[in-house]
Design a protein around this motif. Structure first.
Motif, PDB file in Angstrom:
ATOM      1  N   LEU A   1       0.852  -1.193   0.000  1.00 34.00           N
ATOM      2  CA  LEU A   1       0.000   0.000   0.000  1.00 34.00           C
ATOM      3  C   LEU A   1       0.885   1.238   0.000  1.00 34.00           C
ATOM      4  N   ILE A   2       0.551   2.185  -0.867  1.00 31.05           N
ATOM      5  CA  ILE A   2       1.317   3.422  -1.023  1.00 31.05           C
ATOM      6  C   ILE A   2       0.437   4.611  -0.630  1.00 31.05           C
ATOM      7  N   GLN A   3       1.016   5.545   0.131  1.00 28.95           N
ATOM      8  CA  GLN A   3       0.302   6.770   0.498  1.00 28.95           C
ATOM      9  C   GLN A   3       0.722   7.889  -0.443  1.00 28.95           C
ATOM     10  N   ILE A   4      -0.272   8.538  -1.072  1.00 32.89           N
ATOM     11  CA  ILE A   4      -0.005   9.634  -2.002  1.00 32.89           C
ATOM     12  C   ILE A   4      -0.864  10.823  -1.567  1.00 32.89           C
ATOM     13  N   GLN A   5      -0.233  11.815  -0.977  1.00 31.68           N
ATOM     14  CA  GLN A   5      -0.972  12.942  -0.429  1.00 31.68           C
ATOM     15  C   GLN A   5      -1.738  13.704  -1.515  1.00 31.68           C
ATOM     16  N   ASP A   6      -1.188  13.757  -2.738  1.00 33.78           N
ATOM     17  CA  ASP A   6      -1.846  14.501  -3.817  1.00 33.78           C
ATOM     18  C   ASP A   6      -3.181  13.893  -4.227  1.00 33.78           C
ATOM     19  N   LEU A   7      -3.416  12.652  -3.846  1.00 30.33           N
ATOM     20  CA  LEU A   7      -4.671  11.981  -4.232  1.00 30.33           C
ATOM     21  C   LEU A   7      -5.715  11.996  -3.113  1.00 30.33           C
ATOM     22  N   ALA A   8      -5.374  12.568  -1.977  1.00 32.34           N
ATOM     23  CA  ALA A   8      -6.321  12.610  -0.863  1.00 32.34           C
ATOM     24  C   ALA A   8      -7.588  13.350  -1.285  1.00 32.34           C
ATOM     25  N   GLY A   9      -8.724  12.770  -0.981  1.00 33.59           N
ATOM     26  CA  GLY A   9     -10.005  13.365  -1.337  1.00 33.59           C
ATOM     27  C   GLY A   9     -10.576  12.867  -2.649  1.00 33.59           C
ATOM     28  N   THR A  10      -9.822  12.075  -3.386  1.00 32.90           N
ATOM     29  CA  THR A  10     -10.308  11.517  -4.653  1.00 32.90           C
ATOM     30  C   THR A  10     -11.099  10.242  -4.392  1.00 32.90           C
ATOM     31  N   PRO A  11     -12.326  10.144  -4.884  1.00 32.22           N
ATOM     32  CA  PRO A  11     -13.122   8.927  -4.662  1.00 32.22           C
ATOM     33  C   PRO A  11     -12.424   7.715  -5.278  1.00 32.22           C
ATOM     34  N   PRO A  12     -12.334   6.604  -4.557  1.00 33.17           N
ATOM     35  CA  PRO A  12     -11.627   5.422  -5.055  1.00 33.17           C
ATOM     36  C   PRO A  12     -12.500   4.572  -5.959  1.00 33.17           C
ATOM     37  N   LEU A  13     -11.906   3.528  -6.506  1.00 28.46           N
ATOM     38  CA  LEU A  13     -12.670   2.543  -7.259  1.00 28.46           C
ATOM     39  C   LEU A  13     -13.536   1.729  -6.310  1.00 28.46           C
ATOM     40  N   GLU A  14     -14.684   1.290  -6.779  1.00 24.96           N
ATOM     41  CA  GLU A  14     -15.578   0.475  -5.960  1.00 24.96           C
ATOM     42  C   GLU A  14     -15.069  -0.962  -5.927  1.00 24.96           C
ATOM     43  N   MET A  15     -15.124  -1.574  -4.754  1.00 18.92           N
ATOM     44  CA  MET A  15     -14.598  -2.930  -4.578  1.00 18.92           C
ATOM     45  C   MET A  15     -15.729  -3.971  -4.497  1.00 18.92           C
ATOM     46  N   GLU A  16     -15.467  -5.158  -5.001  1.00 18.18           N
ATOM     47  CA  GLU A  16     -16.383  -6.288  -4.871  1.00 18.18           C
ATOM     48  C   GLU A  16     -15.892  -7.160  -3.723  1.00 18.18           C
ATOM     49  N   MET A  17     -16.733  -7.356  -2.722  1.00 18.51           N
ATOM     50  CA  MET A  17     -16.324  -8.083  -1.521  1.00 18.51           C
ATOM     51  C   MET A  17     -16.865  -9.510  -1.470  1.00 18.51           C
ATOM     52  N   LYS A  18     -17.288 -10.024  -2.624  1.00 17.51           N
ATOM     53  CA  LYS A  18     -17.710 -11.420  -2.709  1.00 17.51           C
ATOM     54  C   LYS A  18     -16.903 -12.116  -3.799  1.00 17.51           C
ATOM     55  N   GLU A  19     -16.809 -13.434  -3.678  1.00 18.49           N
ATOM     56  CA  GLU A  19     -16.084 -14.191  -4.684  1.00 18.49           C
ATOM     57  C   GLU A  19     -16.821 -14.124  -6.017  1.00 18.49           C
ATOM     58  N   SER A  20     -16.087 -13.876  -7.078  1.00 23.29           N
ATOM     59  CA  SER A  20     -16.682 -13.823  -8.410  1.00 23.29           C
ATOM     60  C   SER A  20     -16.871 -15.228  -8.960  1.00 23.29           C
ATOM     61  N   GLU A  21     -17.746 -15.334  -9.939  1.00 22.22           N
ATOM     62  CA  GLU A  21     -18.063 -16.638 -10.516  1.00 22.22           C
ATOM     63  C   GLU A  21     -17.163 -16.939 -11.710  1.00 22.22           C
ATOM     64  N   ILE A  22     -16.823 -18.199 -11.869  1.00 22.07           N
ATOM     65  CA  ILE A  22     -16.042 -18.621 -13.018  1.00 22.07           C
ATOM     66  C   ILE A  22     -16.845 -18.340 -14.287  1.00 22.07           C
ATOM     67  N   GLY A  23     -16.171 -17.854 -15.305  1.00 18.25           N
ATOM     68  CA  GLY A  23     -16.847 -17.473 -16.534  1.00 18.25           C
ATOM     69  C   GLY A  23     -17.205 -16.010 -16.598  1.00 18.25           C
ATOM     70  N   SER A  24     -17.000 -15.270 -15.494  1.00 19.41           N
ATOM     71  CA  SER A  24     -17.306 -13.841 -15.487  1.00 19.41           C
ATOM     72  C   SER A  24     -16.383 -13.100 -16.443  1.00 19.41           C
ATOM     73  N   GLU A  25     -16.933 -12.132 -17.157  1.00 19.81           N
ATOM     74  CA  GLU A  25     -16.101 -11.309 -18.031  1.00 19.81           C
ATOM     75  C   GLU A  25     -15.321 -10.312 -17.181  1.00 19.81           C
ATOM     76  N   VAL A  26     -14.037 -10.134 -17.491  1.00 24.02           N
ATOM     77  CA  VAL A  26     -13.180  -9.282 -16.668  1.00 24.02           C
ATOM     78  C   VAL A  26     -12.390  -8.320 -17.558  1.00 24.02           C
ATOM     79  N   ILE A  27     -11.914  -7.229 -16.936  1.00 25.61           N
ATOM     80  CA  ILE A  27     -11.074  -6.243 -17.609  1.00 25.61           C
ATOM     81  C   ILE A  27      -9.837  -6.024 -16.744  1.00 25.61           C
ATOM     82  N   ALA A  28      -8.661  -6.239 -17.329  1.00 27.00           N
ATOM     83  CA  ALA A  28      -7.399  -6.016 -16.616  1.00 27.00           C
ATOM     84  C   ALA A  28      -6.807  -4.693 -17.064  1.00 27.00           C
ATOM     85  N   LEU A  29      -6.468  -3.833 -16.093  1.00 28.38           N
ATOM     86  CA  LEU A  29      -5.883  -2.526 -16.387  1.00 28.38           C
ATOM     87  C   LEU A  29      -4.472  -2.457 -15.830  1.00 28.38           C
TER      88      LEU A  29
END
Length: 466
Positions: A187-215
């Motif tokens: 985990l990295i702390q970046i003061q310049d990004l404080a206050g920026t809304p983060p990406l939404e996280m999925e807190m459940k296991e995903s299903e096999i066969g789900s379409e995904v996007i890698a960035l």
């Protein structure tokens, strides 16, 4: 017979009484009218019965049919088909919602949870970053609104201070505040990004066969998106880190993508941290499920590790930390580094130099195959001899159909000096020229490596010995 009036006996079939003249004919007529009345009454009763129980029932049925609304008729018809739901639209009389409206509403609610892939990628790229150290490059993504960014431990291992670059090329200073030597996360702390809304996280296991996007930034190509599928669950293996119950994906992931987010292709939520590639089959990659690391990352975000804890996580931190702290002006105290001169002498490291040159050779092969100088541009010192020679050579071979197949590349010697390091290699490759003729080349090369003003290794010159 006897007369009913005077009682005188008369002969049979007499029409009048011989005594009083009473007429027997009127009685017969009266009897006939009486019988006719009875018959008429019976006929009327029967007619009434028929009207009431037959004709009136048919009339009533016809009236009922005329009074049934179109909605009722359709409901009657559909009620005979239990396997299908009624497709009734809005009733014009009652103005009430129908099954069609409910189905449409449910469809709209489902669509609201799914996003267009172009929107998912565009929105996510603003919160995905390139992580830069002196000898490596990786990816990361915004974890919380306090400006914390998730990446892989192997991307920043050996460093406390790192450089972070966004999609617009803006560079920001970051500090490692959490890292694990067991799981490949940091985990990295970046003061310049404080206050920026983060990406939404999925807190459940995903299903096999789900379409995904890698960035991420594979091979230095920043903000690259690749689409694929989640092809396996619960994959476990051990390398430098322990990977337990990770996702297997077929989305393209290359060096530089490490630490980038794996997104659900429909919701855009982060489901994993791209971390590893199967070397014998590069179509198979692995991503650490986000829900398994959430608690650990949150604990670092709330209670950051200090720089001493970060430095002590890996033994090889001591090989890098003196130069990093010296370069960024931090007053890091370490009894092994008592002066600036000693810190500067330790700027180069054999292991990191070897990895840097080997990675350069991999990128150089891609640059030759793709005829694209950008694959190696960031690894060369700008305005140096190596920079212009490599650029001119790739322009020279472009469009001629030449093929380079590197079969061996070994670092044979490293000479570290005060201001530069010389890394010697023995290289073997197969080469096909423009005429389609194949040759095998063996070469000894010396790479002259320096450290630029940002603390990164750069190749200044390349000497070839045939």
């Amino acid at each position: 017979m006897f007369c009913p009036k005077c009682g005188t006996k008369n002969v049979d079939n007499a029409r009048f009484c011989i005594q009083c003249g009473h007429s027997y004919t009127n009685k017969q007529k009266k009897n006939r009218w009486w019988m006719a009345g009875i018959i008429l009454t019976l006929f009327l009763v029967c007619g009434g019965f028929i009207y009431y129980f037959v004709l009136n029932k048919e009339f009533n049925n016809e009236t009922v049919v005329k009074e049934i609304t179109p909605t009722q008729i359709e409901s009657e018809v559909n009620s005979t088909k239990p396997e299908k739901q009624p497709t009734v639209e809005k009733d014009p009389k009652t103005n009430t919602s129908t099954n069609v409206e409910k189905k449409k509403k449910a469809t709209n609610q489902k669509a609201a949870t799914q996003k267009d892939k172009k929107d998912i990628i565009r929105d996510a790229q603003t919160k995905v970053f390139t992580i830069l150290t002196a000898d490596s490059q990786g990816s990361g993504f915004l974890f919380q609104e306090n400006g914390t960014v998730v990446t892989n431990a192997h991307v920043v291992a050996g460093y406390i201070d790192v450089m972070v670059r966004d999609q617009n090329g803006r560079e920001m200073n970051g500090k490692v505040i959490g890292i694990s030597n067991q799981y490949d996360v940091a985990l990295i702390q970046i003061q310049d990004l404080a206050g920026t809304p983060p990406l939404e996280m999925e807190m459940k296991e995903s299903e096999i066969g789900s379409e995904v996007i890698a960035l991420g930034s594979p091979q230095g190509l920043e903000n690259t998106a690749s689409i694929g599928y989640l092809t396996g669950l619960d994959r476990s293996f051990v390398s430098d880190f322990q990977y337990e119950n990770v996702y297997q994906i077929d989305a393209q992931v290359s060096p530089g993508s490490s630490g980038g987010p794996l997104l659900d292709g429909k919701t855009g939520k982060v489901i994993g941290i791209n971390s590893a590639l199967l070397t014998r089959d590069e179509s198979i990659a692995f991503s650490i499920p986000m829900y398994t690391m959430k608690d650990l990352l949150t604990s670092w975000s709330k209670s950051p590790m200090d720089k001493y804890d970060v430095a002590n996580t890996f033994d090889f931190y001591n090989e890098y930390v003196a130069y990093d702290e010296y370069e960024y002006g931090d007053s890091f105290e370490n009894e092994d580094y008592e002066s600036e001169e000693e810190a500067y002498d330790s700027a180069f490291d054999e292991a990191s130099l070897s990895d840097f040159i080997l990675n350069f050779r991999s990128d150089y092969e891609l640059a030759l195959t793709s005829e694209d100088f950008s694959y190696i541009e960031d690894l060369l010192l700008y305005d140096s001899q190596a920079y212009y020679e490599m650029s001119d050579y790739i322009d020279e071979i472009s469009g001629q159909g030449m093929v380079f197949n590197f079969t061996s590349n070994e670092v044979t010697n490293i000479d570290m000096q005060a201001e530069q390091a010389i890394v010697s290699t023995f290289e073997v490759f197969d080469f096909m020229n423009a005429a389609g003729e194949w040759s095998v080349y063996e070469r000894i090369k010396d790479y002259v490596v320096v450290i630029d003003e940002n603390g990164y290794y750069k190749i200044m010159d390349i000497e070839i010995h045939q």
